[in-house]
Design an enzyme around this catalytic site. Sequence first.
Site, PDB file in Angstrom:
ATOM      1  N   ARG A   1      23.600 -22.048 109.958  1.00 18.07           N
ATOM      2  CA  ARG A   1      24.259 -20.759 109.686  1.00 18.07           C
ATOM      3  C   ARG A   1      23.488 -19.565 110.230  1.00 18.07           C
ATOM      4  NH1 ARG A   1      25.089 -21.305 103.603  1.00 18.07           N
ATOM      5  NH2 ARG A   1      25.471 -19.068 103.703  1.00 18.07           N
TER       6      ARG A   1
ATOM      7  N   THR B   1      16.856 -33.814 100.392  1.00 15.35           N
ATOM      8  CA  THR B   1      15.562 -33.239 100.015  1.00 15.35           C
ATOM      9  C   THR B   1      14.569 -34.294  99.503  1.00 15.35           C
ATOM     10  OG1 THR B   1      16.705 -32.540  97.997  1.00 15.35           O
ATOM     11  CG2 THR B   1      16.268 -30.848  99.622  1.00 15.35           C
TER      12      THR B   1
ATOM     13  N   GLU C   1      24.211 -30.855  91.267  1.00 15.54           N
ATOM     14  CA  GLU C   1      24.661 -30.108  92.444  1.00 15.54           C
ATOM     15  C   GLU C   1      26.136 -29.752  92.254  1.00 15.54           C
ATOM     16  OE1 GLU C   1      22.562 -29.022  94.931  1.00 15.54           O
ATOM     17  OE2 GLU C   1      21.156 -29.793  93.462  1.00 15.54           O
TER      18      GLU C   1
ATOM     19  N   ASN D   1      19.775 -18.554 104.110  1.00 15.55           N
ATOM     20  CA  ASN D   1      20.563 -19.505 104.888  1.00 15.55           C
ATOM     21  C   ASN D   1      21.284 -18.867 106.061  1.00 15.55           C
ATOM     22  OD1 ASN D   1      20.036 -21.952 103.293  1.00 15.55           O
ATOM     23  ND2 ASN D   1      21.092 -20.829 101.680  1.00 15.55           N
TER      24      ASN D   1
ATOM     25  N   ASN E   1      -4.219   2.345 134.141  1.00 17.16           N
ATOM     26  CA  ASN E   1      -5.026   1.150 133.853  1.00 17.16           C
ATOM     27  C   ASN E   1      -4.589  -0.072 134.637  1.00 17.16           C
ATOM     28  OD1 ASN E   1      -2.605   1.177 132.338  1.00 17.16           O
ATOM     29  ND2 ASN E   1      -3.433  -0.362 130.934  1.00 17.16           N
ATOM     30  N   TYR E   2      -3.400  -0.035 135.187  1.00 12.59           N
ATOM     31  CA  TYR E   2      -2.808  -1.250 135.766  1.00 12.59           C
ATOM     32  C   TYR E   2      -2.542  -1.036 137.246  1.00 12.59           C
ATOM     33  CZ  TYR E   2       0.494  -5.208 135.978  1.00 12.59           C
ATOM     34  OH  TYR E   2       1.135  -6.375 136.275  1.00 12.59           O
TER      35      TYR E   2
HETATM   36  C1  UD1 Z   1      18.915 -27.101  97.109  1.00 13.01           C
HETATM   37  C2  UD1 Z   1      18.914 -27.827  95.779  1.00 13.01           C
HETATM   38  C3  UD1 Z   1      19.705 -26.995  94.765  1.00 13.01           C
HETATM   39  C4  UD1 Z   1      19.066 -25.627  94.656  1.00 13.01           C
HETATM   40  C5  UD1 Z   1      18.947 -24.955  96.011  1.00 13.01           C
HETATM   41  C6  UD1 Z   1      18.093 -23.708  95.916  1.00 13.01           C
HETATM   42  C7  UD1 Z   1      18.820 -30.217  96.283  1.00 13.01           C
HETATM   43  C8  UD1 Z   1      19.589 -31.478  96.356  1.00 13.01           C
HETATM   44  N1  UD1 Z   1      19.520 -29.129  95.945  1.00 13.01           N
HETATM   45  O1  UD1 Z   1      20.235 -26.995  97.587  1.00 13.01           O
HETATM   46  O2  UD1 Z   1      19.696 -27.617  93.499  1.00 13.01           O
HETATM   47  O3  UD1 Z   1      19.829 -24.826  93.773  1.00 13.01           O
HETATM   48  O4  UD1 Z   1      18.294 -25.821  96.961  1.00 13.01           O
HETATM   49  O5  UD1 Z   1      18.057 -22.996  97.138  1.00 13.01           O
HETATM   50  O6  UD1 Z   1      17.611 -30.203  96.512  1.00 13.01           O
HETATM   51  N2  UD1 Z   1      15.621 -30.053 103.740  1.00 13.01           N
HETATM   52  C9  UD1 Z   1      14.917 -30.910 104.532  1.00 13.01           C
HETATM   53  N3  UD1 Z   1      15.454 -32.142 104.825  1.00 13.01           N
HETATM   54  C10 UD1 Z   1      16.648 -32.529 104.350  1.00 13.01           C
HETATM   55  C11 UD1 Z   1      17.388 -31.641 103.543  1.00 13.01           C
HETATM   56  C12 UD1 Z   1      16.846 -30.414 103.250  1.00 13.01           C
HETATM   57  O7  UD1 Z   1      13.802 -30.590 104.953  1.00 13.01           O
HETATM   58  O8  UD1 Z   1      17.037 -33.663 104.665  1.00 13.01           O
HETATM   59  C13 UD1 Z   1      15.037 -28.736 103.406  1.00 13.01           C
HETATM   60  C14 UD1 Z   1      15.778 -27.571 104.009  1.00 13.01           C
HETATM   61  O9  UD1 Z   1      15.130 -27.142 105.204  1.00 13.01           O
HETATM   62  C15 UD1 Z   1      15.617 -26.482 102.959  1.00 13.01           C
HETATM   63  C16 UD1 Z   1      15.471 -27.250 101.668  1.00 13.01           C
HETATM   64  O10 UD1 Z   1      15.110 -28.582 102.020  1.00 13.01           O
HETATM   65  O11 UD1 Z   1      14.445 -25.706 103.176  1.00 13.01           O
HETATM   66  C17 UD1 Z   1      16.736 -27.250 100.810  1.00 13.01           C
HETATM   67  O12 UD1 Z   1      17.797 -27.875 101.493  1.00 13.01           O
HETATM   68  P1  UD1 Z   1      19.251 -27.287 101.480  1.00 13.01           P
HETATM   69  O13 UD1 Z   1      20.143 -28.210 102.231  1.00 13.01           O
HETATM   70  O14 UD1 Z   1      19.211 -25.850 101.878  1.00 13.01           O
HETATM   71  O15 UD1 Z   1      19.621 -27.450  99.934  1.00 13.01           O
HETATM   72  P2  UD1 Z   1      20.614 -26.566  99.094  1.00 13.01           P
HETATM   73  O16 UD1 Z   1      22.002 -27.035  99.298  1.00 13.01           O
HETATM   74  O17 UD1 Z   1      20.310 -25.143  99.345  1.00 13.01           O
HETATM   75 MG    MG Z   2      19.266 -23.927 100.905  1.00  9.81          MG
END
Ligand code: UD1
Ligand code: MG
Length: 448
Positions: free
Chosen positions: A18, A84, A157, A228, A370-371
């Site tokens: 995004r 995550t 979630e 985001n 200077n240049y």
């Molecule tokens: C997540 C949380 C949600 C919380 C929100 C807060 C989970 C399942 N959900 O949702 O409960 O309210 O953050 O902002 O954790 N990332 C990776 N690898 C992956 C997936 C994600 O490194 O495979 C990283 C992303 O770069 C990001 C973070 O983990 O920095 C969170 O991932 P994102 O997909 O943004 O989760 P949300 O849907 O925002």
């Molecule tokens: Mg997020």
Amino acid sequence: MARRSFLAIILAAGEGTRMRSATPKVMHKVAGDPMLGHVIRAARGAGADRMAVVVGPGAGAVEAFVGRAAPEASVHVQAERLGTAHAVLAAKKAFAPEPDDVIVLYGDSPLMTAETLKALRRMLTKADLVVLGFTPADPAGYGRLLMDGRQLTAIREVKDATPEERAVRLCNAGVMAFRGSLLPMLRKIGNTNAKGEYYLTDLVELANRASKTVAVLEADPDEVAGVNDRAELAAAEASFQRGARAKAMADGATLIAPETVFFSFDTRIGRDVTVEPNVFFGTGVTIADGVTVKGFSHLEGATIGANAIVGPFSRLRPGAAIGEGAHVGNFVEIKNAGLDAGAKANHLAYIGDAHVGAGANIGAGVITCNYDGVFKHHTEIGAGAFIGTNSALIAPVTIGDGAYVGTGSVISQDVPAGDLAIARARQVNKPGYGAKLMAAKRAMKKGG
Ligand code: UD1
Ligand code: MG
């Protein structure tokens, strides 16, 4: 009590689609530093003695940044973006030896403070797992925190939530602290949910099943905002600036119109400093006590000594070192140059790759050339020297202490201390010729 070991895991593998950008999301800047840099500082400030950063495949720029910002951190690649919990497991090499405390942070939450992380960690003396919660104005896509008294029983979630669960206002901020002994439990997390992802948040239910104590610490919604898209990036920037302005004023600076002054993450500003409206501090600026920065000035990589006056409309570029009580005025650009105490460059000048001695006076329109198109050269101006208006100093060149350069000179040779240099064509006056010339031109215009 023995010091508890503390591992911080920062998830930065998100694609950030995004953002619509060729730059990885966590590398977008807030107050001059990538968001990831802010998160790393918070983790370090909270006392993390080990740090693991999880990056996406091909994220060379992120890896290189971590190498500079946190050479002590290990970098782990999450080859596929499966959620995550999967991301945390990508850092499994960092799990041994088992740390006493673990904290998982998201690289896209640049406003997180070390104080909040410390508070989370302190709660681990009583709880096995602590989740940072907050009550946002709009709970939108955040995970909902389901409580049973003070025990957090699950994080749901949105896509998996029932209507009653969706009505819950307390949400997951995305930071979790837990005891290292819970790390093996991560492997039990499955992916049977609406997104088919391995959710870190499922650790809460697993911990409950194992009769662990799971608590929530509620944070200020401003501090936990995740970024985001570009609008959220701007909101994070605005929030950072509000805090930086408040801090500068609390520390004894006067900001006449605080909402028009922009700081960097590393701006250092002394007491009794006055900053007029519309001033931008890029990275690496240090300002001593008693300085006045007048309106519409742009500073970056500059050091300003006590009681100096800068601006209005000054541009200080990296390596500008303005001495005590020195003056830099309107439309003066200074780059990689030191002005010693009491030196003045008040109008329309370019001072680059130079050193200006104490009390020297740089006239309007003076340029250090200077240049040469390929190389940069140094200009040395002695203490107490006077450089007349509109002079060009062709570097490398040295103007001695107390020397005087006549207005409009093009100086290509050194000027010894105390000498007067005049390097311009001698003036010729032709008696009466001015009036004659004018008359001839007027006649020409009439078509005569
Ligand atoms: C997540 C949380 C949600 C919380 C929100 C807060 C989970 C399942 N959900 O949702 O409960 O309210 O953050 O902002 O954790 N990332 C990776 N690898 C992956 C997936 C994600 O490194 O495979 C990283 C992303 O770069 C990001 C973070 O983990 O920095 C969170 O991932 P994102 O997909 O943004 O989760 P949300 O849907 O925002
Ligand atoms: Mg997020």
